[in-house]
Write a protein that holds these residues in place. Structure first.
Motif, PDB file in Angstrom:
ATOM      1  N   ALA A  94     -41.698 -56.647  20.501  1.00 29.75           N
ATOM      2  CA  ALA A  94     -42.309 -56.261  19.235  1.00 29.75           C
ATOM      3  C   ALA A  94     -41.329 -55.484  18.357  1.00 29.75           C
ATOM      4  N   ARG A  95     -40.473 -54.703  18.976  1.00 34.98           N
ATOM      5  CA  ARG A  95     -39.530 -53.879  18.210  1.00 34.98           C
ATOM      6  C   ARG A  95     -38.391 -54.702  17.588  1.00 34.98           C
ATOM      7  N   ARG A  96     -38.280 -55.960  17.932  1.00 32.21           N
ATOM      8  CA  ARG A  96     -37.241 -56.794  17.328  1.00 32.21           C
ATOM      9  C   ARG A  96     -37.497 -57.065  15.845  1.00 32.21           C
ATOM     10  N   TYR A  97     -38.738 -56.892  15.417  1.00 23.13           N
ATOM     11  CA  TYR A  97     -39.102 -57.232  14.040  1.00 23.13           C
ATOM     12  C   TYR A  97     -38.942 -55.996  13.156  1.00 23.13           C
ATOM     13  N   GLY A  98     -38.185 -56.146  12.098  1.00 23.86           N
ATOM     14  CA  GLY A  98     -37.894 -55.018  11.231  1.00 23.86           C
ATOM     15  C   GLY A  98     -38.790 -54.911  10.012  1.00 23.86           C
ATOM     16  N   ASP A  99     -39.874 -55.655   9.978  1.00 19.32           N
ATOM     17  CA  ASP A  99     -40.753 -55.647   8.814  1.00 19.32           C
ATOM     18  C   ASP A  99     -41.411 -54.273   8.656  1.00 19.32           C
ATOM     19  N   PRO A 100     -41.334 -53.651   7.479  1.00 20.31           N
ATOM     20  CA  PRO A 100     -41.894 -52.301   7.301  1.00 20.31           C
ATOM     21  C   PRO A 100     -43.415 -52.248   7.392  1.00 20.31           C
ATOM     22  N   ARG A 101     -44.075 -53.393   7.353  1.00 16.54           N
ATOM     23  CA  ARG A 101     -45.535 -53.399   7.477  1.00 16.54           C
ATOM     24  C   ARG A 101     -45.995 -53.243   8.928  1.00 16.54           C
ATOM     25  N   ILE A 102     -45.052 -53.295   9.867  1.00 14.85           N
ATOM     26  CA  ILE A 102     -45.398 -53.227  11.291  1.00 14.85           C
ATOM     27  C   ILE A 102     -45.350 -51.776  11.778  1.00 14.85           C
ATOM     28  N   ARG A 103     -46.389 -51.378  12.494  1.00 18.75           N
ATOM     29  CA  ARG A 103     -46.387 -50.108  13.225  1.00 18.75           C
ATOM     30  C   ARG A 103     -46.594 -50.419  14.704  1.00 18.75           C
ATOM     31  N   ILE A 104     -45.789 -49.843  15.558  1.00 19.49           N
ATOM     32  CA  ILE A 104     -45.909 -50.050  16.997  1.00 19.49           C
ATOM     33  C   ILE A 104     -46.267 -48.728  17.653  1.00 19.49           C
ATOM     34  N   LEU A 105     -47.378 -48.717  18.360  1.00 17.36           N
ATOM     35  CA  LEU A 105     -47.848 -47.522  19.046  1.00 17.36           C
ATOM     36  C   LEU A 105     -47.971 -47.841  20.524  1.00 17.36           C
ATOM     37  N   GLU A 106     -47.748 -46.821  21.357  1.00 13.80           N
ATOM     38  CA  GLU A 106     -47.842 -47.002  22.799  1.00 13.80           C
ATOM     39  C   GLU A 106     -48.808 -45.977  23.378  1.00 13.80           C
ATOM     40  N   ASN A 107     -49.788 -46.458  24.138  1.00 14.69           N
ATOM     41  CA  ASN A 107     -50.727 -45.557  24.784  1.00 14.69           C
ATOM     42  C   ASN A 107     -50.049 -44.802  25.928  1.00 14.69           C
ATOM     43  N   ALA A 108     -50.334 -43.520  26.023  1.00  8.87           N
ATOM     44  CA  ALA A 108     -49.756 -42.719  27.104  1.00  8.87           C
ATOM     45  C   ALA A 108     -50.319 -43.139  28.451  1.00  8.87           C
ATOM     46  N   ASP A 109     -51.564 -43.575  28.458  1.00  6.47           N
ATOM     47  CA  ASP A 109     -52.226 -44.066  29.669  1.00  6.47           C
ATOM     48  C   ASP A 109     -52.850 -45.417  29.366  1.00  6.47           C
ATOM     49  N   ASN A 110     -53.061 -46.209  30.404  1.00 10.19           N
ATOM     50  CA  ASN A 110     -53.703 -47.501  30.229  1.00 10.19           C
ATOM     51  C   ASN A 110     -55.188 -47.291  29.921  1.00 10.19           C
ATOM     52  N   LEU A 111     -55.625 -47.775  28.755  1.00 14.17           N
ATOM     53  CA  LEU A 111     -56.998 -47.554  28.313  1.00 14.17           C
ATOM     54  C   LEU A 111     -57.919 -48.719  28.637  1.00 14.17           C
ATOM     55  N   GLY A 112     -57.356 -49.892  28.978  1.00  7.01           N
ATOM     56  CA  GLY A 112     -58.174 -51.080  29.176  1.00  7.01           C
ATOM     57  C   GLY A 112     -58.556 -51.682  27.832  1.00  7.01           C
ATOM     58  N   PRO A 113     -59.152 -52.889  27.855  1.00  8.95           N
ATOM     59  CA  PRO A 113     -59.481 -53.577  26.601  1.00  8.95           C
ATOM     60  C   PRO A 113     -60.365 -52.755  25.661  1.00  8.95           C
ATOM     61  N   GLN A 114     -61.424 -52.162  26.178  1.00  5.08           N
ATOM     62  CA  GLN A 114     -62.319 -51.407  25.302  1.00  5.08           C
ATOM     63  C   GLN A 114     -61.585 -50.255  24.627  1.00  5.08           C
TER      64      GLN A 114
END
Length: 278
Positions: free
Chosen positions: A54-74
């Motif tokens: 995901a980080r390969r894309y430099g488009d400024p409209r993209i935001r990438i967030l990472e959960n500190a813990d696995n939250l599951g689908p819900q």
């Protein structure tokens, strides 16, 4: 505080172990003819290369967030709701794709709805395999394109024992309405999306576009396939839940046929998976 105006559309990709297909999902969003959107990718602590891709894309409209813990689908779907800043909201599973005109067509319908009579816009979709090959189309066969009253759409979903509205990538709705409706509920996992569609439809009608504007991928590793074996159990639980809620005004005949069709649909879907995913 930022002075940047919020986008018209928030497209959110909740990801987990998505390295195989997330690039295609991202590119399908970046190729949209409608460009006033943000793309939020929220990774649920993937152990693979999902985030790196995901980080390969430099488009400024993209935001990438990472959960500190696995939250599951819900949990991850609900974080997508909370992070979205757009007027309209679309959830796109990491395996799925949007046709280039998807956002434009659905935004146009909602922008024309000055009375806010429409709770959601949904579209026909194509089922594809792991290699992007189309397997078959899924449509709402009762009409070509146009308004579908909420009570009729709910009744038809119940009576046919399946989700006629479609997977998240085929649906768009107002973020303001989502804020009022609340969170996704995965207490019945197979109908995590349909449960939410029904709750939206308590607040307005729907609009159907007969164009195939989204693609839903089935592959050996997809979550929908993993839970498919228990779909009839979950769907019958869902029918019972809806029947106990007076807001939906369900009829006994719809419940009767829904339970029969839920069992039949399980075998049809499993046969489909075995044939196409062997």
């Amino acid at each position: 505080m930022s002075n940047i105006a919020p986008p018209t559309v928030s497209v959110c990709i909740p990801s987990y172990r998505g390295a195989a297909h997330i690039a295609a999902a991202i590119e399908s969003v970046l190729q949209q003819s409608y460009t006033d959107f943000e793309l939020i990718i929220i990774d649920d602590k993937s152990p693979d290369a999902t985030v790196a891709i995901a980080r390969r894309y430099g488009d400024p409209r993209i935001r990438i967030l990472e959960n500190a813990d696995n939250l599951g689908p819900q949990g991850n779907w609900n974080r997508c709701l909370s992070e979205a800043r757009g007027k309209y909201f679309k959830l796109l599973p990491q395996d799925d794709l949007l046709a280039p005109s998807c956002l434009a067509r659905q935004v146009d319908i909602l922008e024309q709805d000055h009375a806010r009579a429409i709770a959601l816009v949904f579209c026909a979709r194509t089922i594809i395999d792991a290699d992007d090959r189309p397997l078959l189309g899924r449509t709402y066969s009762d009409i070509d394109s146009g308004m579908v009253a909420a009570h009729i759409l709910i009744r038809n979903c119940l009576r046919r024992g399946t989700n006629l509205i479609g997977e998240p990538g085929s649906v768009m709705f107002r973020k303001q309405l989502a804020d009022a409706v609340g969170d996704f509920d995965a207490s019945i996992p197979y109908v995590l999306d349909l449960d939410y569609w029904f709750r939206l439809l308590l607040n307005g009608d729907s609009y159907y576009l007969s164009e195939k504007l989204a693609s839903f991928r089935v592959s050996g590793g997809s979550w929908s396939v993993a839970i498919g074996a228990r779909q009839s159990i979950d769907y019958r639980r869902f029918i019972e839940k809806i029947s106990l809620d007076s807001a939906f005004s369900t009829r006994k005949i719809d419940i009767f046929f829904g339970n029969i069709m839920a069992s039949l649909n399980k075998y049809l879907r499993l046969a489909f998976y075995r044939f196409f995913l062997r």
